[in-house]
Design a protein around this motif. Structure first.
Motif, short mmCIF file in Angstrom:
data_model
loop_
_atom_site.label_atom_id
_atom_site.label_comp_id
_atom_site.label_asym_id
_atom_site.label_seq_id
_atom_site.Cartn_x
_atom_site.Cartn_y
_atom_site.Cartn_z
N GLU A 182 0.87 -1.19 0.00
CA GLU A 182 0.00 0.00 0.00
C GLU A 182 0.90 1.23 0.00
O GLU A 182 1.97 1.21 0.59
CB GLU A 182 -0.85 0.04 1.28
N ALA A 194 1.17 5.69 0.43
CA ALA A 194 0.52 6.92 0.88
C ALA A 194 1.49 8.09 0.67
O ALA A 194 2.71 7.89 0.75
CB ALA A 194 0.14 6.82 2.36
N LEU A 214 1.94 12.55 1.32
CA LEU A 214 1.41 13.74 1.97
C LEU A 214 2.22 14.94 1.47
O LEU A 214 3.44 14.97 1.63
CB LEU A 214 1.56 13.60 3.49
N LYS A 253 3.42 16.08 10.17
CA LYS A 253 3.03 15.44 8.91
C LYS A 253 3.57 14.01 8.83
O LYS A 253 2.91 13.13 8.29
CB LYS A 253 3.55 16.27 7.74
N SER A 293 1.29 11.94 10.98
CA SER A 293 -0.02 11.76 10.35
C SER A 293 0.05 10.79 9.17
O SER A 293 -0.85 9.97 8.96
CB SER A 293 -0.55 13.15 9.95
N LEU A 294 1.15 10.88 8.41
CA LEU A 294 1.33 9.95 7.28
C LEU A 294 1.43 8.52 7.77
O LEU A 294 0.79 7.61 7.22
CB LEU A 294 2.59 10.36 6.50
N GLU A 297 0.37 7.35 10.58
CA GLU A 297 -0.93 6.99 11.15
C GLU A 297 -1.87 6.44 10.07
O GLU A 297 -2.53 5.41 10.28
CB GLU A 297 -1.58 8.25 11.75
N SER A 298 -1.92 7.11 8.96
CA SER A 298 -2.84 6.69 7.91
C SER A 298 -2.48 5.31 7.40
O SER A 298 -3.36 4.52 7.04
CB SER A 298 -2.84 7.71 6.77
N LEU A 299 -1.18 5.01 7.38
CA LEU A 299 -0.79 3.68 6.90
C LEU A 299 -0.99 2.62 7.97
O LEU A 299 -1.38 1.50 7.67
CB LEU A 299 0.68 3.71 6.46
N ALA A 315 -3.25 2.45 10.02
CA ALA A 315 -4.68 2.10 10.01
C ALA A 315 -5.00 1.12 8.89
O ALA A 315 -5.98 0.38 8.95
CB ALA A 315 -5.51 3.37 9.84
N ARG A 316 -4.17 1.10 7.89
CA ARG A 316 -4.46 0.23 6.74
C ARG A 316 -3.70 -1.10 6.79
O ARG A 316 -3.84 -1.92 5.89
CB ARG A 316 -4.12 0.97 5.44
#
Lengths: 392, 392
Positions: B133, B135, B137, B150, B153-154, B156-158, B160-161
């Motif tokens: 996957e 991502a 930013l 940042k 946050s980047l 974090e988004s990964l 979660a996946r």
DNA sequence: GTTTGTTAGTAAAGCTTACGAACAAACTCT
DNA sequence: AGAGTTTGTTCGTAAGCTTTACTAACAAAC
């Protein structure tokens, strides 16, 4: 059970990165006896560096227990490598400590320097790298098998003069030397694939270690000089060579020719023709015969200084990318003090500072070796100490 | 008892030089459990590199006995790192072997690339370094705490996946990074002493490893590309950086700034002014913005080629002393293919060959990376694999 | 002079790790 | 079917380090 719980508990069982922040890449199996050998060397190393100490001192220093140290020391005493030297002098509470030390009278080391232009030099050295006896043999232009015979004969004369068992023979040779002590190429001596280590081992029946002369010098400067464990040593003589120490270990390079910077072209403005066929090699500016010839032709002090400054700058230009890429903090010069020290060295360090990023090496040092002409022989002795005892 | 008898018998008990011809300098104690950890990694390493194998296969390969391998494998299976994958297919005499493999579905890795000029990139990767996957930013000029936010946050988004537990987070950052994962200096991001590793570890509760971007790239090229274990990777982007791999291990340097060659002055004929204040830094010829500006102003293909050739030559001039001093056999370029590959690379290798000693590196190679833009993220993943499993 | 507390070194027991010997299981080949 | 091979396990052993417990020998304080 949350996701992070899984990772925490699993991670605990996994090998952690070591002190330098990276994991050891396993290449071969490690058995308990290897660990034992390591700890053995650790004891020797502690005594070697800190001098006389008690078992309890060593235990505190190494993190091993007193019991284990006692065990290791007993083993080392049986081999006559460690001896008891009486009780601790200064009065303090508790049972008086029995002081130990390396049995510095147990062995002698033979160090050989083949890098001289006109003669081979060798010496008997003690555990501390001090020179006990010296010997020289004029090279008289010998090459090939004749040169080899001279090495053997030089070592023979010293072996006869040893008063203690020989721990090993260390040899610093010019040219490219592989890890098995074969001199792959040494043009001045007419050697190509000369299995010097094998040959001397067969002849003398003791461990022999052959290494490039500049690498030996770098080791000596680290062990007996003030050098850090990351540094480059530049050896200026009939040619120009270098030895790199990274984390205390010599760098050998993909073809065992690391450090060979004498024939790297310097600058973008031509230069004199070199024996290798190129123009502007570092050697054309810096090698002793070239420098001496240029100085002999000079008529004033000003002219002399110009020549030395130019040479120093060229060295700086060549070293700048290396210092930058390796983030070196220390460069040591070895060679004729009257040529290198002073104007030349000053020009080199100024050039280096001007051409690299100060932020990365604020404390970049360039200095002469403090070991003089014995540097290679003493470095060869370090090889033996390190190879045979794990000490340096 | 002759003299040589003494030495022979004594020498036998002493630690022998290792495979590379030198003795390990002991620095800390080694306990049996450390040896165990090493052998554990050896098993993982064997499976990682050779793929599915039986216990007996691993025993033959590592030199450890079947018994020991069985024991280690049992431990690794309990931790779900190794699984049995059925019996060997091909028919041969003897009891059929039970094949093992790394449990490649056990964990995922997060790799982060902070080296982009306009955006941060990250990915979820599997054990084989394949990207599952992605991502991004946009950086949008963020610096300091904003940039740090940042990154968090980047990641974090990964996180979660992810569909499996996370083995660790690897980060390739521009600038100077110390061994504890603190970014000592990254001017573009406005970081000075940013404890990124600590911060992310606290935030996500998994092991985090932060390393310089070019070093990460070098690791990736070694593990997933065709690179040898001794090489230098040059990363050309908004700036110019380098990563050095010696014996498969990244070199960090005395101030953790090894590889930083962008601000080494090249040549002896001046050059353009650089942001750092000096003239003629490598970056002034090679950095992408400078190159693109020069090319945009060019009016003919000839002029274009001249610009690229000049840049390539400058790189060659800067690298020649490094290649010579380290006796490197391989240099890898990473960056915009349309700029680097072709004329520029050709000029670099020709310059390198002309300025160094062919004898020492007959097979000197210079080539583009085969890993494209994902090189840093994949290198960051290698850090995690290496740090957590001892595999690479 | 006696007590208290500390330090050095040793002894015994136990844990971990790897090994060798021996063996059962399961296969191929003749 | 019998012989030979290979795998993976069990059992007992050796090596190496630790913990625990001890004795010897001292200093300091009373």
């Amino acid at each position: 059970m949350t996701t992070s719980d899984v990772q925490r508990s699993t991670a605990t069982g996994l090998p952690r990165p070591n002190a330098r922040g990276r994991a050891l890449r396993p290449t071969t199996k490690v058995l308990p006896e290897h660990a034992r050998g390591h700890n053995r060397s650790l004891v020797l190393q502690t005594l070697y560096r800190a001098g006389s100490q008690s078992r309890a001192d060593i235990a505190r220093e190494t993190g091993l227990t007193r019991v284990t140290i006692s065990d290791l020391v007993a083993e080392l005493m049986l081999e006559d490598l460690v001896i008891e030297v009486g009780q601790r002098e200064d009065a303090r509470p508790g049972k008086p400590a029995t002081m130990l030390d390396l049995n510095r009278e147990a062995f002698q080391i033979i160090g050989v320097d083949l890098s001289g232009y006109s003669e081979f030099r060798a010496a008997i050295l003690d555990f501390d790298g001090q020179i006990i006896e010296r010997a020289q043999l004029p090279l008289a232009g010998s090459t090939g098998a004749n040169a080899t015979a001279k090495v053997v004969s030089l070592v023979e004369s010293l072996v006869a003069r040893t008063t203690l068992p020989i721990l090993g023979i260390g040899v610093g040779s010019p040219g490219v030397v592989d890890l098995g002590g074969t001199v792959l190429s040494a043009p001045n001596l007419g050697w190509a694939g000369e299995p010097l280590q094998q040959l001397l081992e067969n002849r003398f029946g003791v461990p022999v270690l052959v290494i490039n002369d500049a690498n030996a010098a770098a080791l000596a400067e680290h062990s007996f000089g003030d050098a850090d464990s990351d540094m480059m040593l530049i050896k200026v003589g009939h040619g120009v060579g270098g030895g790199l120490l990274l984390d205390g270990t010599p760098l050998f390079g993909s073809r065992f020719a690391a450090g060979e910077i004498g024939h790297v072209v310097v600058g973008t403005d031509g230069g004199a023709e070199c024996a290798c066929g190129k123009r502007g090699c570092l050697e054309t500016w810096l090698a002793v015969p070239r420098l001496e010839a240029a100085l002999a032709a000079s008529t004033s002090m000003d002219e002399r200084n110009t020549i030395l400054t130019e040479a120093g700058q060229r060295l700086g230009i060549a070293l700048a990318p290396v210092v930058g890429a390796l983030n070196l903090a220390e460069v040591v010069l070895s060679g004729p003090t009257e040529l290198l020290d002073g104007v030349l060295a000053t020009a080199t360090i100024e050039t280096l500072r001007a051409r690299t990023m100060a932020e990365f090496h604020g404390d970049l040092i360039l200095r002469m070796t403090t070991l003089g002409e014995d540097i290679v022989m003493r470095g060869a002795a370090v090889m033996v100490l390190s190879g045979q005892l794990g000490v340096s």
